[in-house]
Design an enzyme around this catalytic site. Structure first.
Site, PDB file in Angstrom:
ATOM      1  N   HIS A 365       0.841  -1.206   0.000  1.00 22.44           N
ATOM      2  CA  HIS A 365       0.000   0.000   0.000  1.00 22.44           C
ATOM      3  C   HIS A 365       0.875   1.256   0.000  1.00 22.44           C
ATOM      4  O   HIS A 365       0.678   2.161  -0.822  1.00 22.44           O
ATOM      5  CB  HIS A 365      -0.907  -0.041   1.241  1.00 22.44           C
ATOM      6  CG  HIS A 365      -1.755   1.175   1.459  1.00 22.44           C
ATOM      7  ND1 HIS A 365      -3.128   1.162   1.297  1.00 22.44           N
ATOM      8  CD2 HIS A 365      -1.437   2.442   1.848  1.00 22.44           C
ATOM      9  CE1 HIS A 365      -3.608   2.375   1.564  1.00 22.44           C
ATOM     10  NE2 HIS A 365      -2.597   3.167   1.910  1.00 22.44           N
ATOM     11  N   GLU A 366       1.849   1.311   0.893  1.00 22.38           N
ATOM     12  CA  GLU A 366       2.683   2.521   1.012  1.00 22.38           C
ATOM     13  C   GLU A 366       3.547   2.731  -0.233  1.00 22.38           C
ATOM     14  O   GLU A 366       3.664   3.852  -0.735  1.00 22.38           O
ATOM     15  CB  GLU A 366       3.569   2.454   2.258  1.00 22.38           C
ATOM     16  CG  GLU A 366       2.808   2.367   3.575  1.00 22.38           C
ATOM     17  CD  GLU A 366       1.710   3.409   3.748  1.00 22.38           C
ATOM     18  OE1 GLU A 366       1.785   4.487   3.130  1.00 22.38           O
ATOM     19  OE2 GLU A 366       0.747   3.129   4.479  1.00 22.38           O
ATOM     20  N   HIS A 369       1.639   4.201  -3.031  1.00 24.35           N
ATOM     21  CA  HIS A 369       1.476   5.668  -2.971  1.00 24.35           C
ATOM     22  C   HIS A 369       2.609   6.351  -3.738  1.00 24.35           C
ATOM     23  O   HIS A 369       2.393   7.378  -4.397  1.00 24.35           O
ATOM     24  CB  HIS A 369       1.486   6.161  -1.524  1.00 24.35           C
ATOM     25  CG  HIS A 369       0.155   6.028  -0.828  1.00 24.35           C
ATOM     26  ND1 HIS A 369      -1.024   6.427  -1.396  1.00 24.35           N
ATOM     27  CD2 HIS A 369      -0.165   5.541   0.406  1.00 24.35           C
ATOM     28  CE1 HIS A 369      -2.031   6.195  -0.554  1.00 24.35           C
ATOM     29  NE2 HIS A 369      -1.531   5.641   0.556  1.00 24.35           N
ATOM     30  N   TYR A 380      -4.238  14.082  -3.100  1.00 17.72           N
ATOM     31  CA  TYR A 380      -4.595  13.369  -1.866  1.00 17.72           C
ATOM     32  C   TYR A 380      -5.666  14.123  -1.085  1.00 17.72           C
ATOM     33  O   TYR A 380      -5.506  14.498   0.077  1.00 17.72           O
ATOM     34  CB  TYR A 380      -3.349  13.143  -1.004  1.00 17.72           C
ATOM     35  CG  TYR A 380      -3.480  11.976  -0.051  1.00 17.72           C
ATOM     36  CD1 TYR A 380      -3.676  10.675  -0.520  1.00 17.72           C
ATOM     37  CD2 TYR A 380      -3.410  12.167   1.326  1.00 17.72           C
ATOM     38  CE1 TYR A 380      -3.806   9.608   0.354  1.00 17.72           C
ATOM     39  CE2 TYR A 380      -3.533  11.103   2.210  1.00 17.72           C
ATOM     40  CZ  TYR A 380      -3.737   9.831   1.714  1.00 17.72           C
ATOM     41  OH  TYR A 380      -3.857   8.776   2.583  1.00 17.72           O
ATOM     42  N   GLU A 389      -6.056   6.278  -2.282  1.00 11.84           N
ATOM     43  CA  GLU A 389      -6.065   5.275  -1.213  1.00 11.84           C
ATOM     44  C   GLU A 389      -6.506   3.908  -1.734  1.00 11.84           C
ATOM     45  O   GLU A 389      -5.929   2.875  -1.397  1.00 11.84           O
ATOM     46  CB  GLU A 389      -7.014   5.719  -0.098  1.00 11.84           C
ATOM     47  CG  GLU A 389      -6.340   6.536   0.974  1.00 11.84           C
ATOM     48  CD  GLU A 389      -5.201   5.767   1.635  1.00 11.84           C
ATOM     49  OE1 GLU A 389      -5.421   4.596   2.021  1.00 11.84           O
ATOM     50  OE2 GLU A 389      -4.110   6.316   1.746  1.00 11.84           O
ATOM     51  N   ASP A 444     -10.248  13.802   7.541  1.00 13.99           N
ATOM     52  CA  ASP A 444      -9.438  12.810   6.820  1.00 13.99           C
ATOM     53  C   ASP A 444      -9.276  13.202   5.342  1.00 13.99           C
ATOM     54  O   ASP A 444      -9.500  12.396   4.434  1.00 13.99           O
ATOM     55  CB  ASP A 444     -10.099  11.417   6.969  1.00 13.99           C
ATOM     56  CG  ASP A 444      -9.298  10.291   6.320  1.00 13.99           C
ATOM     57  OD1 ASP A 444      -8.060  10.374   6.299  1.00 13.99           O
ATOM     58  OD2 ASP A 444      -9.939   9.334   5.824  1.00 13.99           O
ATOM     59  N   HIS A 449      -9.646   7.860   3.457  1.00 14.02           N
ATOM     60  CA  HIS A 449      -9.613   6.480   3.949  1.00 14.02           C
ATOM     61  C   HIS A 449     -11.021   5.901   4.119  1.00 14.02           C
ATOM     62  O   HIS A 449     -11.162   4.746   4.499  1.00 14.02           O
ATOM     63  CB  HIS A 449      -8.857   6.387   5.281  1.00 14.02           C
ATOM     64  CG  HIS A 449      -7.388   6.680   5.159  1.00 14.02           C
ATOM     65  ND1 HIS A 449      -6.850   7.915   5.464  1.00 14.02           N
ATOM     66  CD2 HIS A 449      -6.354   5.902   4.751  1.00 14.02           C
ATOM     67  CE1 HIS A 449      -5.537   7.881   5.264  1.00 14.02           C
ATOM     68  NE2 HIS A 449      -5.211   6.678   4.814  1.00 14.02           N
TER      69      HIS A 449
HETATM   70  C1  L5Q Z   1      -4.066   4.034   6.811  1.00  9.34           C
HETATM   71  C2  L5Q Z   1      -1.900   3.175   6.311  1.00  9.34           C
HETATM   72  C3  L5Q Z   1      -1.755   1.821   6.927  1.00  9.34           C
HETATM   73  N1  L5Q Z   1      -2.745   4.027   7.026  1.00  9.34           N
HETATM   74  N2  L5Q Z   1      -4.353   6.115   8.000  1.00  9.34           N
HETATM   75  C4  L5Q Z   1      -7.754   6.527   9.115  1.00  9.34           C
HETATM   76  O1  L5Q Z   1      -5.341   6.792   8.612  1.00  9.34           O
HETATM   77  C5  L5Q Z   1      -6.471   6.087   8.556  1.00  9.34           C
HETATM   78  C6  L5Q Z   1      -6.188   4.945   7.876  1.00  9.34           C
HETATM   79  C7  L5Q Z   1      -4.842   5.009   7.560  1.00  9.34           C
HETATM   80  F1  L5Q Z   1      -0.485   1.575   7.073  1.00  9.34           F
HETATM   81  F2  L5Q Z   1      -2.309   1.684   8.114  1.00  9.34           F
HETATM   82  F3  L5Q Z   1      -2.313   0.913   6.138  1.00  9.34           F
HETATM   83  O2  L5Q Z   1      -4.580   3.272   6.008  1.00  9.34           O
HETATM   84 ZN    ZN Z   2      -2.581   5.159   2.237  1.00  5.96          ZN
END
Ligand code: L5Q
Ligand code: ZN
Ligand code: CA
Length: 534
Positions: A365-366, A369, A380, A389, A444, A449
């Site tokens: 996921h990261e 991005h 974003y 996301e 958010d 998210h």
């Molecule tokens: C999220 C990435 C992960 N973070 N951040 C609300 O804030 C919210 C969800 C996230 F590492 F947790 F996946 O997805």
């Molecule tokens: Zn993310």
């Protein structure tokens, strides 16, 4: 002065001094010379025993022996053998009684790089072997008579190497090892050039350990090469599992740096502070115990491999961009993020999260991005942010390829079976699965998210199929679905794309890959209709 020496050497070499050295039975020419030692000969003298004259010292024996084989170096009686060699080390094996000497060939007392030998004297005082490399006698003799003076200081040589590295890699960070420069005769095309051997050893802008040979006459780079070595590390991940991954040996320290993928994968620790990137993780034995670091590194390698093998994409920017991750960010930090240049992972507080790098879908996921930033660059915020996301979830989840949950391996260690999000059923974790239920507030970043659930559900329906809100979708399988979504992300979407644009983009992507009247295009159309996006 340099020119005069070179001319003289060329003239003498034409007489074939190499061949004359090579004619001795035990002394052979190196038939396939390396670039570095191209003019040196491999010398192996064994079985040619020499016993000490009575009452001689142990070092005296070494010199007496070398003196006795002078002709093999084409030296004559008037040549003092001690001008041509230096004893650099000696050690006696207490079990066998054999003394092992290390020798180095010298010109005017300056060692010739690579022209090293070992000489062995058994317990009876008999020389049993001389093994090593020597440079041609004629080169050596002439050089001895017209040795060049070093015009450059060792400090100038260090600066010249640093300047060269900075020109190639960008401004250098602090040296990991205090630089020094040692003077040698270094063979260039078979001719000895006075040169400083030095090393650039830094972690920034990237891990470098470059050996330089800098001309002591004019400061030019005679030769350079990277002396970092690949290795395979073994370590324990966040969940206690054992795994292997690529590391790099620099000197006597292993670094959590994989130089085999793109421009490298580097894993750092913030040591529970917030300055980035922090410190590159290291190990003395290549067995790694920083569990968050092990998983951030191993999963970054897996994500890199997935993008390359499935999509032909070389890293985040498609051009091998260096992948940097930092673990142990801040204290009890319940999140992970891409900051525009690198991945950052918290340790979690131990009840909401355990270290977030411990889940492959989160790492995927990261890193996705990063891919998004280099391609569609979906803003974003608001709908483009929710799509940003969602594509991170879709590709991260598909890399793990084990169900439809996100973060299940690192979320709430004391609650079994839950997760951060579900692509199959977003409403389980508070997300909408239909456009009509989208969040329209400003929290958010406008619900990035939250509203990702709508596009996540559409992907799930395309891949898996099902009847949702009265619309039946025939699934096309995850492999085809993720191929279509990746192509949409990098080639069809742009900064301000909303859900409606995403529908069009994914349909066009499927059309490109499978044809307008394909089952894949039909699945995509039905899926977006099912989630209320038209
Ligand atoms: C999220 C990435 C992960 N973070 N951040 C609300 O804030 C919210 C969800 C996230 F590492 F947790 F996946 O997805
Ligand atoms: Zn993310
Ligand atoms: Ca997972």
């Amino acid at each position: 002065m340099q020119k005069k020496l070179a001319t003289l050497l060329a003239g003498i070499l034409a007489f074939g001094s190499l061949a004359s050295v090579g004619t001795a039975a035990e002394l052979e020419n190196n038939g396939a010379p390396s670039d570095l030692f191209s003019a040196s000969s491999i010398l192996t003298l064994t079985g040619d025993t020499f016993t000490a004259p009575a009452g001689i010292s142990s070092e005296g024996l070494v010199w007496a022996y070398l003196d006795s084989i002078k002709d093999k170096f084409n030296l004559t009686a008037k040549d003092d053998i001690r001008s041509y060699f230096r004893i650099t080390a000696q050690e006696t094996n207490s079990e066998t009684g054999t003394t092992h000497y290390r020798l180095s060939q010298t010109i005017s007392g300056i060692p010739v790089y690579g022209a090293d030998q070992t000489l062995h004297v058994d317990k009876n005082g008999t020389v049993t072997a001389l093994i090593g490399s020597v440079i041609p006698d004629a080169v050596q003799k002439i050089s001895l008579n017209s040795a060049a003076a070093a015009l450059l200081s060792d400090k100038d040589a260090i600066l010249a190497a640093e300047k060269d590295a900075a020109a190639v890699y960008g401004p250098l960070g602090e040296a990991e090892v205090t630089p020094k420069a040692d003077l040698f005769y270094f063979l260039v095309d078979g001719q000895p050039k006075l040169a400083y051997k030095t090393e650039v050893n830094v972690l920034e802008p990237e891990a470098l350990r470059i050996r330089y040979f800098i001309s002591a006459e004019d400061g030019s780079v005679l030769f350079k090469y990277n002396i970092l070595q690949h290795a395979t590390g073994t370590g324990t991940g966040v969940l206690g599992d054992t795994k292997t991954f690529q590391t790099t040996l620099s000197g006597s320290t292993y670094q959590l740096y994989d130089s085999t993928r793109g421009k490298g994968i580097y894993t750092y620790t913030a040591k529970n502070k917030t300055s980035l990137p922090g410190t590159l993780l290291t190990s003395t034995n290549n067995v790694w115990t920083d569990r968050a670091g092990v998983d951030a590194h191993t999963y970054a390698e897996r994500v890199y491999d997935y993008y390359l093998s499935q999509f032909g994409r070389n890293s985040i920017d498609g051009k091998g961009l260096l992948i940097r991750s930092t673990v142990h960010y801040s204290s009890s930090y319940n999140n992970a993020f891409w900051n525009g240049t690198q991945m950052v992972y918290g340790d979690g507080d131990g009840s909401t999260f355990i270290p977030l790098s411990g889940d492959l879908d989160v790492v995927g996921h990261e890193i996705t991005h990063g891919v998004t930033e280099y391609t569609s660059n979906l803003e974003y915020y608001g709908q483009p942010g929710a799509l940003n996301e969602s594509f991170s979830d879709i590709i991260g989840n598909s890399i793990e390829n084990d169900g439809w949950l996100i973060g299940d391996d690192i979320y709430t260690p004391n609650i079994a079976g839950d997760a951060l999000r579900s692509l199959a059923n977003p409403t389980l974790y508070g997300q909408p699965d239909h456009y009509s239920n989208r969040y329209t507030g400003s929290s958010d970043n406008g619900g990035v998210h939250t509203n990702s659930g709508i596009n996540n559900k559409a992907f799930y329906l395309v891949a898996q199929g099902g009847t949702f809100k009265g619309v039946t979708v025939t699934g096309i399988g995850r492999a085809a679905a993720v191929k279509i979504y990746y192509n949409a992300l990098v080639n069809y979407l742009s900064t301000s794309s909303n859900f409606s644009a995403a529908r069009a983009a994914v349909i066009q992507s499927a059309t490109e890959l499978y044809g307008a009247s394909s089952a894949q295009v039909t699945a995509v159309k039905n899926a977006y209709t099912a989630v209320g996006v038209n």
